[in-house]
Design an enzyme around this catalytic site. Structure first.
Site, PDB file in Angstrom:
ATOM      1  CE  LYS A   7     -14.134  19.690 -59.275  1.00  0.00           C
ATOM      2  NZ  LYS A   7     -14.052  19.422 -57.846  1.00  0.00           N
ATOM      3  CE  LYS A  12     -10.350  14.247 -61.278  1.00  0.00           C
ATOM      4  NZ  LYS A  12     -10.041  15.326 -60.454  1.00  0.00           N
ATOM      5  CE  LYS A  29     -16.166  11.825 -53.911  1.00  0.00           C
ATOM      6  NZ  LYS A  29     -15.284  12.975 -53.807  1.00  0.00           N
TER       7      LYS A  29
HETATM    8  P1  TYM Z   1     -12.042  14.432 -53.653  1.00  0.00           P
HETATM    9  O1  TYM Z   1     -13.250  14.335 -52.778  1.00  0.00           O
HETATM   10  O2  TYM Z   1     -12.259  14.783 -55.081  1.00  0.00           O
HETATM   11  O3  TYM Z   1     -11.249  13.068 -53.623  1.00  0.00           O
HETATM   12  C1  TYM Z   1     -10.859  12.428 -52.419  1.00  0.00           C
HETATM   13  C2  TYM Z   1      -9.499  11.760 -52.620  1.00  0.00           C
HETATM   14  O4  TYM Z   1      -9.563  10.830 -53.695  1.00  0.00           O
HETATM   15  C3  TYM Z   1      -8.498  11.097 -54.611  1.00  0.00           C
HETATM   16  N1  TYM Z   1      -8.958  10.777 -55.979  1.00  0.00           N
HETATM   17  C4  TYM Z   1      -8.322   9.956 -56.818  1.00  0.00           C
HETATM   18  N2  TYM Z   1      -7.206   9.213 -56.685  1.00  0.00           N
HETATM   19  C5  TYM Z   1      -6.836   8.448 -57.740  1.00  0.00           C
HETATM   20  N3  TYM Z   1      -7.528   8.395 -58.904  1.00  0.00           N
HETATM   21  C6  TYM Z   1      -8.653   9.133 -59.090  1.00  0.00           C
HETATM   22  N4  TYM Z   1      -9.336   9.064 -60.241  1.00  0.00           N
HETATM   23  C7  TYM Z   1      -9.089   9.951 -58.013  1.00  0.00           C
HETATM   24  N5  TYM Z   1     -10.154  10.786 -57.849  1.00  0.00           N
HETATM   25  C8  TYM Z   1     -10.039  11.287 -56.612  1.00  0.00           C
HETATM   26  C9  TYM Z   1      -8.212  12.579 -54.462  1.00  0.00           C
HETATM   27  O5  TYM Z   1      -6.914  12.901 -54.911  1.00  0.00           O
HETATM   28  C10 TYM Z   1      -8.403  12.780 -52.979  1.00  0.00           C
HETATM   29  O6  TYM Z   1      -7.221  12.452 -52.280  1.00  0.00           O
HETATM   30  N6  TYM Z   1     -10.053  18.864 -52.526  1.00  0.00           N
HETATM   31  C11 TYM Z   1     -10.172  17.481 -52.102  1.00  0.00           C
HETATM   32  C12 TYM Z   1     -10.729  17.315 -50.719  1.00  0.00           C
HETATM   33  C13 TYM Z   1     -10.016  18.054 -49.626  1.00  0.00           C
HETATM   34  C14 TYM Z   1      -8.773  17.711 -49.043  1.00  0.00           C
HETATM   35  C15 TYM Z   1      -8.579  18.658 -47.992  1.00  0.00           C
HETATM   36  C16 TYM Z   1      -7.828  16.729 -49.296  1.00  0.00           C
HETATM   37  C17 TYM Z   1     -10.503  19.142 -48.964  1.00  0.00           C
HETATM   38  N7  TYM Z   1      -9.634  19.495 -47.975  1.00  0.00           N
HETATM   39  C18 TYM Z   1      -7.450  18.642 -47.215  1.00  0.00           C
HETATM   40  C19 TYM Z   1      -6.676  16.713 -48.506  1.00  0.00           C
HETATM   41  C20 TYM Z   1      -6.491  17.641 -47.475  1.00  0.00           C
HETATM   42  C21 TYM Z   1     -11.087  16.763 -53.054  1.00  0.00           C
HETATM   43  O7  TYM Z   1     -11.929  17.355 -53.683  1.00  0.00           O
HETATM   44  O8  TYM Z   1     -10.965  15.407 -53.004  1.00  0.00           O
END
Ligand code: TYM
Length: 328
Positions: A111, A193, A196
């Protein structure tokens, strides 16, 4: 009952990767576990955002989670910034985390595209805030997609180090990944992957996409040279991704799904149809919920209260352990 916590950023439209990798599992978890889910708006500040859009997306993301099946009467659903204990614990944990371990985080490297010099400090410390999100709730399990595995390892390391230095304070959590669907790839660029922030709108299937749009995106999905349909993520990443999606959508293993196909066309059509049917009820419920967003706002107020009651206790424990003088 195991305590579960997970989070999602309100930074774009929720896509099929988020849904299959995380959100769908949360809907099951809420019934079997003591579950906390947060919309992590503070994490969104790590990259430039339009303020009005961030506010709107925070509410939209919450509506979508409810539409996907999270029931605020069963689980605790809240917005991260509504519970001030998150950034407060994060600061304490920053005193336990090292520059070296944060620099190793692959998401930071990805990023901070324009280089470390201009990257926001918050982008660098982002995984520490994530550790705070988890540790505040004594979460034992954190259901996430594959891309969060490294952040979870860091969270465990921070918790173990803190406990070792200052005495037992935090529960050390485990990441829980779905068996199929933990890493859904972009339909146009199967080496990346689905994301968003993708500059690949045609490769990203949104949960709220109309059926015709989903059908078109799958029809145009990049497949591989050759005609065999086998599950080979290295040799045939495009086809493997379709098999993974169809498997995840229908509760089967990708290799098992492959057996029924000898051409790409029918595989694409069936995958599109399975995804359309899977997402249809979510899209329909979202339309109803969006008509009365105030109802969801009030559940967020309750969620923040419930979350804060737990977070405050853990924060007090951490403050005491590390030597901060209490006010009373
Ligand atoms: P974020 O917002 O990018 O994504 C949310 C969840 O979706 C999963 N995910 C995917 N799973 C499969 N294939 C994909 N292409 C894919 N893209 C996203 C992510 O693994 C995630 O589970 N840092 C985290 C948010 C966060 C968080 C937390 C998660 C902040 N605090 C505490 C767990 C516990 C994030 O940016 O997720």
């Amino acid at each position: 009952m195991a305590r579960v916590l997970s989070g999602i950023q309100p930074t774009g439209d929720i896509h099929l990767g988020n849904y299959l990798g995380a959100v769908r599992g949360w809907v099951d978890d809420q019934h079997a576990q003591d579950a906390y889910f947060c919309v992590v708006d503070l994490h969104a500040l790590t990259l430039p955002r339009d303020p009005a859009e961030l506010r709107a997306k925070t509410l939209e993301t919450t509506l979508l989670l409810v539409a996907a099946g999270l029931d605020p009467d069963v689980c605790t659903l809240f917005v991260q910034s509504h519970v001030h204990e998150h950034p407060e614990l994060s600061w304490i944990l920053e005193s336990v985390a090292s520059m070296g371990e944060l620099r190793r985080m692959t998401q930071f490297k990805e990023k901070a595209k324009e280089g470390e010099e201009s990257a926001r400090v918050a982008l660098f410390t982002y995984p520490v805030l994530q550790a705070a999100d988890i540790l505040l709730y004594d979460a034992e399990q954190v259901p996430v997609g594959e891309d969060q595995r490294q952040h979870l390892e860091l969270c465990r390391d921070i918790a173990l180090r803190f406990n070792h230095r200052y005495g037992e304070t935090f529960v050390v959590p485990d990441a829980v990944l779905p068996k199929v669907g933990a890493r859904i790839m972009d339909l146009q660029r199967p080496a990346a992957k689905m994301s968003k922030s993708a500059d690949s709108p045609q490769g990203t299937v949104l949960v709220l996409d109309e059926p015709a749009v989903i059908e078109r995106k799958f029809k145009r999905a990049v497949t591989d040279a050759g005609t065999d349909v086998t599950f080979d993520p290295v040799g045939q990443p495009g086809v493997a991704n379709l098999l993974q999606i169809l498997g995840a959508a229908t509760g089967r293993q990708p290799a098992e799904v492959a057996v029924g196909y000898d051409q790409y066309g029918p595989l694409k059509a069936d995958t599109a149809e399975a995804v359309i049917e899977l997402l249809r009820p979510v899209r329909e419920r979202y339309a109803d919920l969006a008509a009365d967003p105030e109802a969801v706002r009030s559940t967020l107020r309750q969620g923040a209260q419930k979350a804060e009651a737990i977070a405050a206790v853990t924060l007090a424990r951490a403050r005491a352990a590390i030597g901060l003088l209490s006010r009373s």
